[in-house]
Design a protein around this motif. Structure first.
Motif, mmCIF file in Angstrom:
data_model
loop_
_atom_site.group_PDB
_atom_site.id
_atom_site.type_symbol
_atom_site.label_atom_id
_atom_site.label_comp_id
_atom_site.label_asym_id
_atom_site.label_seq_id
_atom_site.Cartn_x
_atom_site.Cartn_y
_atom_site.Cartn_z
ATOM 1 N N ILE A 209 -70.894 -34.797 -50.968
ATOM 2 C CA ILE A 209 -70.390 -33.957 -49.869
ATOM 3 C C ILE A 209 -69.295 -34.696 -49.119
ATOM 4 N N GLN A 210 -68.173 -34.024 -48.944
ATOM 5 C CA GLN A 210 -67.096 -34.583 -48.125
ATOM 6 C C GLN A 210 -67.190 -33.943 -46.748
ATOM 7 N N ARG A 211 -67.431 -34.774 -45.738
ATOM 8 C CA ARG A 211 -67.514 -34.222 -44.386
ATOM 9 C C ARG A 211 -66.112 -34.035 -43.828
ATOM 10 N N LEU A 212 -65.899 -32.903 -43.212
ATOM 11 C CA LEU A 212 -64.554 -32.549 -42.772
ATOM 12 C C LEU A 212 -64.476 -32.506 -41.247
ATOM 13 N N ALA A 213 -63.492 -33.215 -40.731
ATOM 14 C CA ALA A 213 -63.339 -33.309 -39.275
ATOM 15 C C ALA A 213 -62.949 -31.959 -38.682
ATOM 16 N N VAL A 214 -63.479 -31.664 -37.496
ATOM 17 C CA VAL A 214 -63.077 -30.464 -36.759
ATOM 18 C C VAL A 214 -62.795 -30.918 -35.335
ATOM 19 N N HIS A 215 -61.528 -31.007 -34.980
ATOM 20 C CA HIS A 215 -61.210 -31.458 -33.623
ATOM 21 C C HIS A 215 -60.010 -30.693 -33.094
ATOM 22 N N LEU A 216 -59.963 -30.573 -31.801
ATOM 23 C CA LEU A 216 -58.839 -29.904 -31.153
ATOM 24 C C LEU A 216 -57.639 -30.842 -31.167
ATOM 25 N N PRO A 217 -56.402 -30.318 -30.934
ATOM 26 C CA PRO A 217 -55.223 -31.189 -31.002
ATOM 27 C C PRO A 217 -55.379 -32.422 -30.108
ATOM 28 N N GLY A 218 -55.116 -33.580 -30.678
ATOM 29 C CA GLY A 218 -55.152 -34.827 -29.912
ATOM 30 C C GLY A 218 -56.550 -35.296 -29.557
ATOM 31 N N GLN A 219 -57.578 -34.659 -30.114
ATOM 32 C CA GLN A 219 -58.942 -35.071 -29.739
ATOM 33 C C GLN A 219 -59.687 -35.734 -30.891
ATOM 34 N N GLU A 220 -58.934 -36.243 -31.880
ATOM 35 C CA GLU A 220 -59.608 -36.918 -32.982
ATOM 36 C C GLU A 220 -60.183 -38.250 -32.507
ATOM 37 N N GLN A 221 -61.200 -38.720 -33.249
ATOM 38 C CA GLN A 221 -61.832 -39.996 -32.889
ATOM 39 C C GLN A 221 -60.914 -41.153 -33.240
ATOM 40 N N THR B 194 -56.680 -37.616 -39.876
ATOM 41 C CA THR B 194 -58.073 -37.239 -40.139
ATOM 42 C C THR B 194 -58.014 -36.274 -41.319
ATOM 43 N N THR B 195 -59.164 -35.869 -41.823
ATOM 44 C CA THR B 195 -59.150 -34.922 -42.950
ATOM 45 C C THR B 195 -58.445 -33.625 -42.541
ATOM 46 N N LEU B 196 -58.525 -33.299 -41.231
ATOM 47 C CA LEU B 196 -57.906 -32.055 -40.776
ATOM 48 C C LEU B 196 -56.375 -32.193 -40.684
ATOM 49 N N THR B 197 -55.896 -33.254 -40.020
ATOM 50 C CA THR B 197 -54.432 -33.401 -39.917
ATOM 51 C C THR B 197 -53.834 -33.676 -41.306
ATOM 52 N N GLY B 198 -54.626 -34.351 -42.173
ATOM 53 C CA GLY B 198 -54.169 -34.595 -43.546
ATOM 54 C C GLY B 198 -54.033 -33.269 -44.292
ATOM 55 N N ASN C 220 -70.860 -26.620 -31.503
ATOM 56 C CA ASN C 220 -71.769 -25.775 -30.728
ATOM 57 C C ASN C 220 -70.997 -24.613 -30.127
ATOM 58 N N PRO C 221 -71.551 -23.391 -30.120
ATOM 59 C CA PRO C 221 -70.840 -22.261 -29.508
ATOM 60 C C PRO C 221 -70.444 -22.556 -28.060
ATOM 61 N N ALA C 222 -71.218 -23.422 -27.389
ATOM 62 C CA ALA C 222 -70.892 -23.739 -25.993
ATOM 63 C C ALA C 222 -69.576 -24.518 -25.897
ATOM 64 N N GLU C 223 -69.134 -25.116 -27.014
ATOM 65 C CA GLU C 223 -67.860 -25.853 -26.982
ATOM 66 C C GLU C 223 -66.657 -24.910 -27.061
ATOM 67 N N GLU C 224 -66.938 -23.648 -27.219
ATOM 68 C CA GLU C 224 -65.958 -22.576 -27.283
ATOM 69 C C GLU C 224 -64.749 -22.861 -28.175
ATOM 70 N N GLU C 225 -63.654 -23.471 -27.654
ATOM 71 C CA GLU C 225 -62.437 -23.612 -28.451
ATOM 72 C C GLU C 225 -62.688 -24.314 -29.781
ATOM 73 N N ARG C 226 -63.474 -25.387 -29.760
ATOM 74 C CA ARG C 226 -63.721 -26.126 -31.000
ATOM 75 C C ARG C 226 -64.567 -25.269 -31.955
ATOM 76 N N PHE C 227 -65.499 -24.513 -31.403
ATOM 77 C CA PHE C 227 -66.348 -23.640 -32.211
ATOM 78 C C PHE C 227 -65.492 -22.596 -32.933
ATOM 79 N N CYS D 275 -50.208 -26.504 -39.224
ATOM 80 C CA CYS D 275 -50.401 -27.084 -37.889
ATOM 81 C C CYS D 275 -51.386 -26.185 -37.135
ATOM 82 N N TYR D 276 -51.782 -26.628 -35.946
ATOM 83 C CA TYR D 276 -52.736 -25.838 -35.159
ATOM 84 C C TYR D 276 -52.164 -24.456 -34.826
ATOM 85 N N GLU D 277 -50.857 -24.428 -34.614
ATOM 86 C CA GLU D 277 -50.219 -23.166 -34.225
ATOM 87 C C GLU D 277 -50.397 -22.104 -35.324
ATOM 88 N N ASP D 278 -50.308 -22.565 -36.585
ATOM 89 C CA ASP D 278 -50.478 -21.616 -37.707
ATOM 90 C C ASP D 278 -51.849 -20.947 -37.661
#
Ligand SMILES: Nc1ncnc2c1ncn2[C@@H]1O[C@H](COP(=O)(O)OP(=O)(O)OP(=O)(O)O)[C@@H](O)[C@H]1O
Length: 360
Positions: free
Chosen positions: A53-65, A83-87, A135-142, A156-159
């Motif tokens: 399993i390849q775990r895939l990052a889910v983060h808002l713009p500029g919020q990667e670890q 990250t896997t997402l920006t990549g 979590n649904p409570a995270e709204e935008e990230r969810f 990009c995020y805009e797309d």
């Protein structure tokens, strides 16, 4: 395979007054069963994972670890890797095949290079992708996570916030709404179904609270129970577990074992089973016999007979190893909350209206 079993030898009364190294204690008193020993001698796998399993990052713009050593935060930020997402955004800019595959399915066709932090076409191996949970409570990230499942080809995020007519929404929530992903509350149903499988009771209660705060109830979703039903009866988890024994199966086991009992075993069996039928009888019976003489076999036969009548039989033993041998067995300390250090005035820590009090 019998797993690691710990033989407890330490003096528990001393815990707290001296340094207690739990790991050393574990290894010092480590019991390796024959089946485990042979498993290790033959170098069989202790665990496997298939497919990978390849775990895939889910983060808002500029919020990667970003991981950095103390005092080197600025440097770490300058050399921040994909990250896997920006990549995924990057490869979508250049590779036409990549643009046809959504993020969650991407690892099946492309391989993530851990050192260069880039995606490249996969030549061999089967790997599936799993997006980190939001979590649904995270709204935008969810909602970003939701869009990543449905929108291939984003560079990009805009797309991801773009509608089919080219309009760019300001938030991921708005995009998800306008693209119709939330029209039928399907995401809520999926979220609840997933939670039922993997979430802890606390997380489930939080989700339920969230539903309530939006004026909804479980019954608003097809396939979920209406827990406001006045006549519904809730059994505590403890009681529910005790009632889960299949009567037919217990009857078969009890009948079979009963026919095998020798005369001594049968004598004790009959006494105990008769006593359980008179619910006012509170006699204690002590069974003694050399190792291997069939005591455990007898106990399990008695347990099966009582459970085959739909009644509750609690199997407890003083050690974990002994408890393991009894069907549905637990240590007496765990089941009855017996304190480890006891004095003349010690009592079991069972509160009046608790599930355990109810069970007893
Ligand atoms: N009446 C019986 N018919 C068939 N097998 C039996 C019978 N009684 C005991 N056995 C078998 O004999 C073996 C030893 O019995 P058991 O484990 O119950 O002994 P024990 O007295 O509990 O031993 P220990 O004190 O060492 O825990 C087990 O494999 C058990 O299934």
């Amino acid at each position: 395979m019998v797993g690691l079993q710990k033989a407890e030898t330490s003096d528990f009364s001393k815990i707290g007054t001296k340094v207690y190294n739990e790991i050393t204690h574990y290894f010092d008193a480590w019991y390796v069963s024959a089946s485990e020993a042979s498993w290790r001698i033959f170098h069989y796998d202790l665990h496997t994972h298939s497919p990978a399993i390849q775990r895939l990052a889910v983060h808002l713009p500029g919020q990667e670890q970003v991981i950095y050593s103390e005092g080197k935060a600025q440097q770490a930020l300058q050399h921040n890797k994909n990250t896997t997402l920006t990549g995924w955004f990057k490869i979508d800019q250049t590779n036409p095949l990549a643009r046809t595959i959504s993020y969650n399915l991407f690892p099946e066709h492309f391989k993530w290079n851990q050192s260069s932090h880039t995606w490249a076409p996969r030549k061999k191996g089967k790997v599936i992708g799993r997006l980190y949970r939001a979590n649904p409570a995270e709204e935008e990230r969810f909602f970003l996570r939701l869009l990543l499942h449905h929108c291939p080809g984003a560079t990009c995020y805009e797309d991801l916030r773009k509608l089919e007519d080219g309009t760019v929404c300001t938030t991921f929530i708005e995009t998800a709404m306008r693209r119709g992903f939330l029209q039928h509350d399907e995401e809520c149903v999926e979220c609840l179904t997933e939670a039922a499988d993997i979430a802890t009771p606390t997380q489930i209660r939080l989700l339920f609270q969230l539903l309530k705060s939006h004026g909804k109830n479980l019954a608003d979703f097809p396939g979920f129970p209406n827990i406001d039903e006045p006549n519904i009866s809730f059994k505590s988890n403890l009681l529910h577990k005790q009632c889960q024994y299949k009567i037919e199966y217990q009857t078969v086991v009890a009948d079979k074992n009963e026919s095998l009992l020798n005369s001594d075993q049968h004598h004790v069996y009959q006494k105990v089973v008769d006593a359980t039928e008179q619910h006012t009888n509170t006699t204690a019976y002590f069974v003694e016999g050399p190792g291997g003489s069939g005591k455990t076999f007898l106990y399990n036969t008695i347990l099966a007979r009582i459970r085959s009548k739909g009644e509750i039989a609690q199997a407890v033993a003083s050690s974990g190893i002994a408890a393991e041998l009894l069907n549905g067995g637990r240590t007496a300390h765990s089941r009855f909350k017996i304190p480890i250090s006891i004095s003349e005035t010690s009592t079991c820590n069972i509160s009046r209206n608790s599930a355990l009090a109810n069970l007893i």
